[in-house]
Write a protein that holds these residues in place. Structure first.
Motif, mmCIF file in Angstrom:
data_model
loop_
_atom_site.group_PDB
_atom_site.id
_atom_site.type_symbol
_atom_site.label_atom_id
_atom_site.label_comp_id
_atom_site.label_asym_id
_atom_site.label_seq_id
_atom_site.Cartn_x
_atom_site.Cartn_y
_atom_site.Cartn_z
ATOM 1 N N PHE B 91 0.834 -1.200 0.000
ATOM 2 C CA PHE B 91 0.000 0.000 0.000
ATOM 3 C C PHE B 91 0.864 1.244 0.000
ATOM 4 O O PHE B 91 1.627 1.448 0.947
ATOM 5 C CB PHE B 91 -0.844 0.061 1.270
ATOM 6 N N GLY B 93 1.389 4.692 1.040
ATOM 7 C CA GLY B 93 0.761 5.657 1.952
ATOM 8 C C GLY B 93 0.146 5.062 3.204
ATOM 9 O O GLY B 93 -0.144 5.777 4.131
ATOM 10 N N LEU B 94 -0.059 3.750 3.241
ATOM 11 C CA LEU B 94 -0.628 3.159 4.452
ATOM 12 C C LEU B 94 0.519 2.627 5.317
ATOM 13 O O LEU B 94 1.365 1.888 4.844
ATOM 14 C CB LEU B 94 -1.583 2.035 4.064
ATOM 15 N N LEU B 99 -2.513 -0.239 9.288
ATOM 16 C CA LEU B 99 -3.048 -1.543 8.897
ATOM 17 C C LEU B 99 -3.452 -2.350 10.133
ATOM 18 O O LEU B 99 -4.526 -2.952 10.182
ATOM 19 C CB LEU B 99 -2.042 -2.323 8.056
ATOM 20 N N LEU B 102 -6.630 -0.955 11.572
ATOM 21 C CA LEU B 102 -7.785 -1.346 10.764
ATOM 22 C C LEU B 102 -8.143 -2.795 11.047
ATOM 23 O O LEU B 102 -9.307 -3.158 11.181
ATOM 24 C CB LEU B 102 -7.475 -1.184 9.271
ATOM 25 N N ALA B 103 -7.095 -3.625 11.150
ATOM 26 C CA ALA B 103 -7.301 -5.053 11.380
ATOM 27 C C ALA B 103 -8.005 -5.293 12.715
ATOM 28 O O ALA B 103 -8.913 -6.115 12.807
ATOM 29 C CB ALA B 103 -5.972 -5.794 11.344
ATOM 30 N N GLU B 129 5.644 2.935 5.742
ATOM 31 C CA GLU B 129 4.604 2.642 4.761
ATOM 32 C C GLU B 129 4.802 1.236 4.214
ATOM 33 O O GLU B 129 5.932 0.822 3.973
ATOM 34 C CB GLU B 129 4.725 3.607 3.573
ATOM 35 N N GLU B 143 1.760 -9.029 7.211
ATOM 36 C CA GLU B 143 0.489 -9.671 6.835
ATOM 37 C C GLU B 143 0.012 -10.616 7.953
ATOM 38 O O GLU B 143 -1.157 -10.603 8.329
ATOM 39 C CB GLU B 143 0.701 -10.446 5.517
ATOM 40 N N SER B 146 -1.277 -8.762 10.881
ATOM 41 C CA SER B 146 -2.619 -8.192 10.683
ATOM 42 C C SER B 146 -3.713 -9.224 10.973
ATOM 43 O O SER B 146 -4.841 -8.864 11.289
ATOM 44 C CB SER B 146 -2.775 -7.621 9.267
ATOM 45 N N ILE B 147 -3.379 -10.485 10.874
ATOM 46 C CA ILE B 147 -4.340 -11.535 11.229
ATOM 47 C C ILE B 147 -4.314 -11.789 12.738
ATOM 48 O O ILE B 147 -5.346 -11.985 13.370
ATOM 49 C CB ILE B 147 -4.023 -12.842 10.453
#
Ligand SMILES: Nc1ncnc2c1ncn2[C@@H]1O[C@H](COP(=O)(O)OP(=O)(O)O)[C@@H](O)[C@H]1O
Ligand SMILES: [Mg+2]
Lengths: 306, 249
Positions: B91, B93-94, B99, B102-103, B129, B143, B146-147
């Motif tokens: 992403f 900019g993220l 992240l 959000l998650a 980023e 990743e 995030s889970i």
């Protein structure tokens, strides 16, 4: 003297909740309405044409100048010439910006012609935000012209943002870099409905070891149109890098017209341009975290234009 | 508990309809670790994507007593299904922090601990980023984090070990064990790694778009070492001998 609309506009373009600290000049509907100078920063009204001279003494550190322009009248075309003298070895932030509130059907237009002399070893950060609002059919038009000369060892950092409410814009930026001078430009642009935006940035890398970095990111939605002409010209041993990245949506059009010219065998110039939809793997990832498609889209765009 | 009943996935291709998954029947229970393994292109990622709602499916998928077959990705996520992609998105900019927030969906989380659990130093990563400057292994670990930031009924990890160095790999297996101890999440890990296979309550073999076997990890690893001892190219095998499950392909 400032009403609620004015205050809203000031907040949008200059992040100001009230009268700023330090030097400032506020222009409203074609006239200067309030000004402050400091021991190191003088602001003088031009005699031959509308506009001001901002003079920053050599060695001035950590000071800022706010020069917001607000327009709340329709049918007005305001042309203004501002000149900035950034003294040797100074380090300052200049916050410009223009907010238009047009609730009528006539056009409101502001053309700001800004000229900067960044003297030897000086460092200038220039922040410019453009914003439009108002329910009428009247167009909100902003055509900034920015001319910058950076002397030996100077640094100019430009942050140019236009993400809401400006119907037409042609922004023209010309920069000359001397020996060891550095330019960093970040541009953020969002257009929607029938808006059009054109950005022309030409950088002449004249001095040895000068460098320029331009990062332009844009989002084009609905039926809007964007054109980018980003141009680096290397006349000496120098380095330049353009990254021009656009997200296209709906029926929008985006053209990115790169130009890099090396006029010296030690000029190293790179141009990268990309136009594409929001990557679907980004949307899907965010949706797997529980965001709706719309929320995912907004999150990606917000990050991208951040 | 997650149940797949006669689940199929097919894609329109140049040469007509291509069946990627056929008649998948699987029951995956709470508080268990399942490791899916099998040859490349066998359909492992497709099973995970079918569960997550990314691929359209035929058949039925039940989460506890809820039929989720007709639900989209967002809704399934909100029902408590999560998927760590084999090829995570980048992403512009993220930031990592964005992240993870959000998650977590607004739940309070310990971002530093989450990154530590995947072998990353929070200080170096939270404000970065998630863009092209990330290496493959870094991206995979973000990743996975995030889970881990979510409380899930079903957590799917797609080849989590890919691109990850040995030290972090050790952390990662500990993290899966801890997740298993603390919550009764159904954990599905797609992997070829022996160390991950050893975590499995059950190994599910996927090939040609079907479930071609279900065994315990002991049995599975035995079979592999047998195959290895019969392997004709054994002396030249760059993977070398019994220790590596990938040799069985
Ligand atoms: N979106 C897709 N469109 C067409 N074919 C696909 C798609 N996704 C996967 N496949 C095909 O399905 C088969 C299984 O793929 P995949 O599930 O990724 O296998 P694995 O994860 O076991 O390596 C492969 O032949 C792959 O090419
Ligand atoms: Mg796969």
């Amino acid at each position: 003297m400032l009403n609620a609309v004015d205050k809203k506009l000031l907040e949008e373009v200059a992040g100001l909740h009230e009268i700023p600290q330090g030097a400032y000049n506020i222009r409203k509907n074609g006239e200067g309405i309030s000004r402050n100078t400091t021991a190191n920063i003088n602001i003088v009204t031009k005699k031959d044409k509308p506009g001001i001279d901002v003079i920053i003494k050599p060695g001035t550190k950590n000071e800022s100048v706010h020069i917001p322009v607000i327009m709340s009248k329709e049918g007005l075309t305001d042309v203004v010439y501002n000149t900035f003298e950034i003294g040797e070895d100074s380090d300052v932030v200049i916050v410009a910006g223009c907010g238009i509130h047009n609730s009528g059907d006539g056009r409101a237009q502001h053309d700001g012609i800004h000229e900067f002399f960044v003297r030897r070893g000086a460092k200038m950060k220039y922040v410019e935000k453009h914003y439009g609002e108002g329910s009428g059919r009247g167009e909100k038009v902003l055509n900034p012209k920015t001319v910058i000369e950076v002397e030996a060892g100077g640094v100019a950092e430009l942050e140019m943002v236009q993400i809401k409410g400006v119907d037409r814009t042609v922004r023209d930026t010309e920069v000359v870099l001397h020996e060891n001078a550095r330019l960093i430009v970040t541009e953020r642009l969002l257009t929607y409905m029938e808006q059009t935006a054109e950005s022309i940035i030409t950088v002449e890398l004249k001095g040895e070891d000068s460098s320029a970095q331009i990062i332009s990111r844009s989002v084009a939605q609905n039926d809007s149109k964007q054109v980018f002409h980003l141009n680096l010209r290397g006349h000496a041993k120098c380095r330049g890098h353009i990254q021009c990245d656009s997200i296209i949506m709906d029926n929008a059009h985006v053209s990115s017209i790169p130009e890099i010219s090396a006029l010296h065998s030690d000029a190293q110039l790179i141009h990268e341009a990309a136009i594409g939809k929001i990557a679907s793997d980004q949307l899907v990832k965010l949706m797997t975290l529980g965001l709706t498609e719309k929320e995912a889209e907004d999150t990606v765009l917000k990050g991208f234009l951040n | 508990m997650l149940r797949m009943i006669n689940v199929g996935v097919a894609f329109e291709g140049d040469s007509g309809n291509k069946e990627v998954l056929k008649d998948i029947n699987l029951t995956l229970e709470n508080n268990k670790i399942y490791v899916m393994t099998g040859p490349n292109g066998g359909g492992k990622s497709s099973i995970a994507k079918a569960i997550m709602g990314i691929y359209p499916t035929s058949g039925r998928i039940m989460l506890d007593d809820t039929d989720i077959s007709e639900m989209g990705i967002t809704e399934r996520a909100r029902q408590g299904i999560g998927y760590a992609f084999q090829m995570p998105a980048r992403f512009k900019g993220l930031k990592v922090r964005d992240l993870l927030r959000l998650a977590s969906g607004g739940e309070k989380i310990d971002e530093c601990q989450l990154l530590y659990d995947v072998g990353l130093c929070a200080q170096d990563y939270l404000n970065r980023e998630i863009n092209a400057t990330f290496s493959g292994g870094e991206l995979k670990r973000i990743e996975i984090a995030s889970i881990l930031a979510r409380r899930l009924k079903v957590a799917l990890f797609d080849e989590p070990e890919a691109g990850i160095d040995l030290w972090s790999f050790q952390r990662l297996t500990e993290t899966f064990e801890a997740l298993h101890r603390k919550y009764d999440t159904t954990i599905v890990i797609i992997s070829h790694q022996e160390r991950i296979l050893r975590l499995a309550d059950e190994v599910i073999l996927i090939s040609d778009g079907t479930v071609s076997g279900r065994t315990s990890h002991e049995e599975f690893l035995n079979q592999i070492s047998e195959m290895d001892s019969n392997c004709l190219c054994k002396s030249d095998c760059i993977k070398g001998g019994a220790a590596n499950a990938e040799c069985s392909r």
